[in-house]
Scaffold this active site. Sequence first.
Site, PDB file in Angstrom:
ATOM      1  N   TYR A  69      -0.699  13.468   5.731  1.00  0.00           N
ATOM      2  CA  TYR A  69      -0.315  12.454   6.720  1.00  0.00           C
ATOM      3  C   TYR A  69       1.192  12.519   6.971  1.00  0.00           C
ATOM      4  O   TYR A  69       1.981  12.653   6.041  1.00  0.00           O
ATOM      5  CB  TYR A  69      -0.645  11.040   6.217  1.00  0.00           C
ATOM      6  CG  TYR A  69      -2.090  10.586   6.351  1.00  0.00           C
ATOM      7  CD1 TYR A  69      -3.029  11.283   7.106  1.00  0.00           C
ATOM      8  CD2 TYR A  69      -2.505   9.422   5.706  1.00  0.00           C
ATOM      9  CE1 TYR A  69      -4.346  10.821   7.202  1.00  0.00           C
ATOM     10  CE2 TYR A  69      -3.819   8.962   5.800  1.00  0.00           C
ATOM     11  CZ  TYR A  69      -4.730   9.673   6.550  1.00  0.00           C
ATOM     12  OH  TYR A  69      -6.020   9.215   6.642  1.00  0.00           O
ATOM     13  N   GLU A 126     -14.343   0.060   6.384  1.00  0.00           N
ATOM     14  CA  GLU A 126     -14.220   1.340   5.674  1.00  0.00           C
ATOM     15  C   GLU A 126     -15.501   1.521   4.868  1.00  0.00           C
ATOM     16  O   GLU A 126     -15.993   0.563   4.278  1.00  0.00           O
ATOM     17  CB  GLU A 126     -12.992   1.296   4.758  1.00  0.00           C
ATOM     18  CG  GLU A 126     -12.786   2.556   3.938  1.00  0.00           C
ATOM     19  CD  GLU A 126     -11.491   2.511   3.114  1.00  0.00           C
ATOM     20  OE1 GLU A 126     -10.420   2.224   3.702  1.00  0.00           O
ATOM     21  OE2 GLU A 126     -11.569   2.739   1.899  1.00  0.00           O
ATOM     22  N   TYR A 160       0.836  -1.217   0.000  1.00  0.00           N
ATOM     23  CA  TYR A 160       0.000   0.000   0.000  1.00  0.00           C
ATOM     24  C   TYR A 160       0.867   1.262   0.000  1.00  0.00           C
ATOM     25  O   TYR A 160       0.546   2.252  -0.665  1.00  0.00           O
ATOM     26  CB  TYR A 160      -0.956   0.015   1.204  1.00  0.00           C
ATOM     27  CG  TYR A 160      -1.729   1.322   1.285  1.00  0.00           C
ATOM     28  CD1 TYR A 160      -2.589   1.710   0.267  1.00  0.00           C
ATOM     29  CD2 TYR A 160      -1.548   2.196   2.368  1.00  0.00           C
ATOM     30  CE1 TYR A 160      -3.273   2.926   0.318  1.00  0.00           C
ATOM     31  CE2 TYR A 160      -2.236   3.404   2.427  1.00  0.00           C
ATOM     32  CZ  TYR A 160      -3.090   3.761   1.399  1.00  0.00           C
ATOM     33  OH  TYR A 160      -3.766   4.965   1.446  1.00  0.00           O
TER      34      TYR A 160
END
Length: 339
Positions: free
Chosen positions: A210, A330, A150
């Site tokens: 982030y 999610e 990811y």
Amino acid sequence: MSPTMVTPAEGALSLVYLPQAELPAMAGLIEERGLGAVGFGADQPVDLPRSLPRLGIATPQMQPAEAVVEIWMSTRRTSRGRTGAIDWACDGHHLFGTLQTETGSDIRSATGQTYDSLFRFLDRHGYPHLVRIWNYFPRIHREEAGLERYRQFNIGRQDAFLRANRPIAGALPAACALGTQTGPLTVYFIASRTAAIPIENPRQLSAYLYPGEYGPRSPSFSRAALLRSEGQTTVFISGTASIVGHESLHPGDAAAQTRETLANIAALVSVLNGEPDGAGFTLADFRYKAYVRPGCATEPIQWELAAALPAATEVLFLQADVCRQELLVEIEAFGSRSP
Ligand code: 3EB
């Protein structure tokens, strides 16, 4: 005039979930106005017009029991084609497309190539604004060259935005990124001739900001995208999880994660209603898709959703790996309103 009497000149977007068995009866309408179709299982949905862009995604359907197909429709006649590896359909305002790329053991390069061809195609085809993109690929938590896939995906994606001279903060598409059981990197997307308004969540740090603890490059997405056309306002809510600030909350507790996710979605909806000419969306105006980590029971998630959403709200439950290991659920959504 009743809203159903108006056919917006630009073409309005709608989303339906049809049981596979009902597709033949809809074939004529889909042939004329379909934009694309997505099934949930490795195989493509069958009984669809041959020219329609379609995909099967290896995120098995958990609820409802009867398999459905996600179908994107326009109110106008659509035209279709294939350009390189991209299957597409458009209505003069929206373009739906699909693209698959083998990842092998290099998700980063596969992602870079995928987004390079996507951006080149969008610019050349006159639908330059990427509004919403769905990303799926297998082995999302496996390490490649010492970094989780990811996180490699995030590098490949951000590099492609940079190569295309597209911003990597602010005006980003709504998105999701989920781990599948198998298959290539599979993306589908909706692009537009006009720009969408990116929406961020006051409860969450923007993903493009982030900090480094989540990977060397930040994820390139906005929390939601609001698209206005002549006759319609559409909203795409990105995959939303139990993240507050930048931290995951309630590890191991699917019910609490669901409540936190719903609070995040409610906060987004109030932000988008605060936009100029706020469209007055409520939670009842959306269709929801919940991704549930394999091994996690759906019932607690269903109970929390039933408690928070209007009774008639339909939620599609799919099994998928959410991109942080501690996240069990999610939720994404699509909604539209006509004035
Ligand atoms: C999050 O908020 C959860 O990498 O495109 C949600 C939506 C998530 C999109 C993406 C990731 C993505 O960070 C994960």
